[in-house]
Design an enzyme around this catalytic site. Structure first.
Site, PDB file in Angstrom:
ATOM      1  N   TRP A 130       0.856  -1.185   0.000  1.00  0.00           N
ATOM      2  CA  TRP A 130       0.000   0.000   0.000  1.00  0.00           C
ATOM      3  C   TRP A 130       0.892   1.235   0.000  1.00  0.00           C
ATOM      4  O   TRP A 130       1.838   1.329   0.796  1.00  0.00           O
ATOM      5  CB  TRP A 130      -0.897  -0.049   1.237  1.00  0.00           C
ATOM      6  CG  TRP A 130      -1.844   1.083   1.414  1.00  0.00           C
ATOM      7  CD1 TRP A 130      -2.651   1.653   0.480  1.00  0.00           C
ATOM      8  CD2 TRP A 130      -2.113   1.784   2.642  1.00  0.00           C
ATOM      9  NE1 TRP A 130      -3.404   2.667   1.035  1.00  0.00           N
ATOM     10  CE2 TRP A 130      -3.092   2.755   2.364  1.00  0.00           C
ATOM     11  CE3 TRP A 130      -1.620   1.677   3.942  1.00  0.00           C
ATOM     12  CZ2 TRP A 130      -3.581   3.625   3.331  1.00  0.00           C
ATOM     13  CZ3 TRP A 130      -2.114   2.530   4.915  1.00  0.00           C
ATOM     14  CH2 TRP A 130      -3.084   3.495   4.613  1.00  0.00           C
ATOM     15  N   ASP A 211      -0.264  -5.641   9.469  1.00  0.00           N
ATOM     16  CA  ASP A 211      -1.370  -4.762   9.104  1.00  0.00           C
ATOM     17  C   ASP A 211      -2.572  -5.658   8.807  1.00  0.00           C
ATOM     18  O   ASP A 211      -2.521  -6.490   7.902  1.00  0.00           O
ATOM     19  CB  ASP A 211      -1.001  -3.926   7.882  1.00  0.00           C
ATOM     20  CG  ASP A 211      -2.031  -2.833   7.580  1.00  0.00           C
ATOM     21  OD1 ASP A 211      -3.106  -2.845   8.209  1.00  0.00           O
ATOM     22  OD2 ASP A 211      -1.761  -1.986   6.719  1.00  0.00           O
ATOM     23  N   LYS A 246     -13.470  -1.322   6.857  1.00  0.00           N
ATOM     24  CA  LYS A 246     -14.072  -2.226   5.891  1.00  0.00           C
ATOM     25  C   LYS A 246     -15.056  -3.185   6.553  1.00  0.00           C
ATOM     26  O   LYS A 246     -16.175  -3.366   6.085  1.00  0.00           O
ATOM     27  CB  LYS A 246     -12.995  -3.030   5.159  1.00  0.00           C
ATOM     28  CG  LYS A 246     -12.346  -2.301   4.002  1.00  0.00           C
ATOM     29  CD  LYS A 246     -11.394  -1.225   4.459  1.00  0.00           C
ATOM     30  CE  LYS A 246     -10.716  -0.525   3.283  1.00  0.00           C
ATOM     31  NZ  LYS A 246      -9.800   0.544   3.745  1.00  0.00           N
TER      32      LYS A 246
END
Length: 398
Positions: A130, A211, A246
């Site tokens: 990312w 993560d 999310k």
């Protein structure tokens, strides 16, 4: 006074999303930003979250400053979610957890902590990762390197090369790992590969930074927590940033947490104290509302069961879109292997498209994906998947 300030080039993902919003073409398709959309193209409001919100608002009450580390009920619920009820690491008090401003906030707090207490350590991130991972760690004053990860030729994992690199990096280096649903590729190590990484990380005295932004989008809420639990059981010390953007569709509430698993409770107390000091120097304390939604959903048995069912439905819709896109591309590109769409996990897929092909998608077909070729599968739906497949097949065919 400020003429010397550099212009901001913009975030590559958010800038692309801005360009999509300004595009006047009626059939445009946005597969760039990492947000889950329902089949009607809308961001869902989960029923479990709506009920929790209703209960919290009805109860009312004052809005004092929260503790620097966040609400105790939220932090406890996060630990139970990540490690399971009764896990030794939690029961023994060797996990230091703070409620953060999204997982981005927890990544940055952890980066600042590392810069202060591991100043000689470099940070190693997957190639690719990312984009904001690099920006956050470099912004904290740390040097960022990469280790091999994605295999362009196979659409899989360069595991041997990854291991070789991690064996050679300096001790106490920080290694950022995606616990599941790798962003941007969707390629995850198998459990056997994770089991091979654990002794390597321990023997090389490396400091993992997990993560976990997509828990529940891979296999299940429980299965997607396998990596942090395995790391804790193996006696590793590590960081883990997790998010509810999310999994609870709470993007704007900025609900996240940072946990640090330590060798013992005494060290965890030291770490928690300095995490609090880091937060105090930054945003002082996290907001109330989002964290209380998370705590309520995770600890109320009825809401928890409802939430798990909703996450399952989201995960299954993503899988269905993967299968549909794969099937359509297989028909339109006979002889071309696009099976990687089926083996990758979570919201994202690496399409293998070049920057030129990505630009053609946007300019000719109004289909927006990232310059890297990352496609957000959660943006596909029954109304746009065929148009996406037609556009992708056109640019892939040359």
């Amino acid at each position: 006074m400020f003429k010397h300030v550099d212009p901001y080039a913009g975030d590559p993902i958010l800038s692309l999303n801005d360009a999509f919003q300004k595009d006047p073409r009626p059939g445009k398709i946005n597969l760039s930003i990492g947000i889950y959309f329902e089949d009607d193209g809308r961001i869902p409001v989960l029923e479990s979250v709506r009920r929790a919100e209703t209960q919290i608002v009805a109860e009312g009450g004052p809005k004092p400053y929260q503790p620097i580390e966040g609400a105790a009920n939220c932090r406890s619920a996060v630990q139970q979610l990540l490690f399971g009820a009764g896990h030794e690491a939690v029961a023994s008090g060797r996990v230091a957890t703070i409620q953060s401003v999204g997982s981005s906030g927890s990544l940055r707090v952890g980066a600042d902590f590392i810069h202060r207490y591991f100043p000689a350590s470099g940070v190693w991130v997957s190639d690719p990762t990312w984009d904001n991972h690099r920006a956050m760690f470099e912004g904290a004053g740390l040097t960022v390197h990469t280790y091999p990860y994605y295999d362009d030729a196979t659409g899989g994992l360069r595991f041997d090369a990854m291991q070789e690199t991690l064996r050679a990096i300096p001790k106490r280096s920080v290694v950022l790992l995606h616990a599941c649903c790798h962003n941007p590729t969707g390629v995850d190590p198998t459990r056997e590969q994770w089991n091979a990484l654990i002794p390597l990380l321990r023997e090389r005295e490396l400091l993992p930074y997990l993560d976990l932004a997509y828990q529940g989008y891979g296999e299940s809420i429980e299965a997607d927590a396998w990596v942090p639990r395995a790391f804790a059981e193996a006696g590793l010390s590590f960081f883990i940033a997790n998010s509810f953007s999310k999994s609870m569709s709470l993007y704007g509430e900025r609900c996240g947490a940072l946990s640090v698993v330590c060798p013992d409770a005494a060290q965890a107390a030291l770490v928690l104290g300095q995490l609090k000091a880091t937060v105090r120097r930054n945003y002082s304390s996290p907001p109330i509302f989002g964290g209380q939604i998370v705590a309520r959903v995770l600890t109320d048995p009825a809401l928890r069961a409802l939430w798990e069912g909703e996450v399952k439905a989201m995960r299954e819709r993503i899988v269905a879109m993967r299968k549909k896109l794969h099937a359509m591309l297989s028909v339109k590109l006979p002889g071309r292997n696009v099976d990687y769409f089926l083996t990758q996990h979570g919201m994202f897929s690496y399409t293998g498209l070049s920057q030129v092909q990505v630009e053609r998608l946007r300019e000719e077909f109004a289909v927006y994906i990232l310059r890297s070729g990352r496609l957000c599968v959660a943006g596909l739906n029954s109304g746009n998947v065929e148009a996406t497949a037609v556009a992708m097949a056109a640019v892939m065919a040359g």
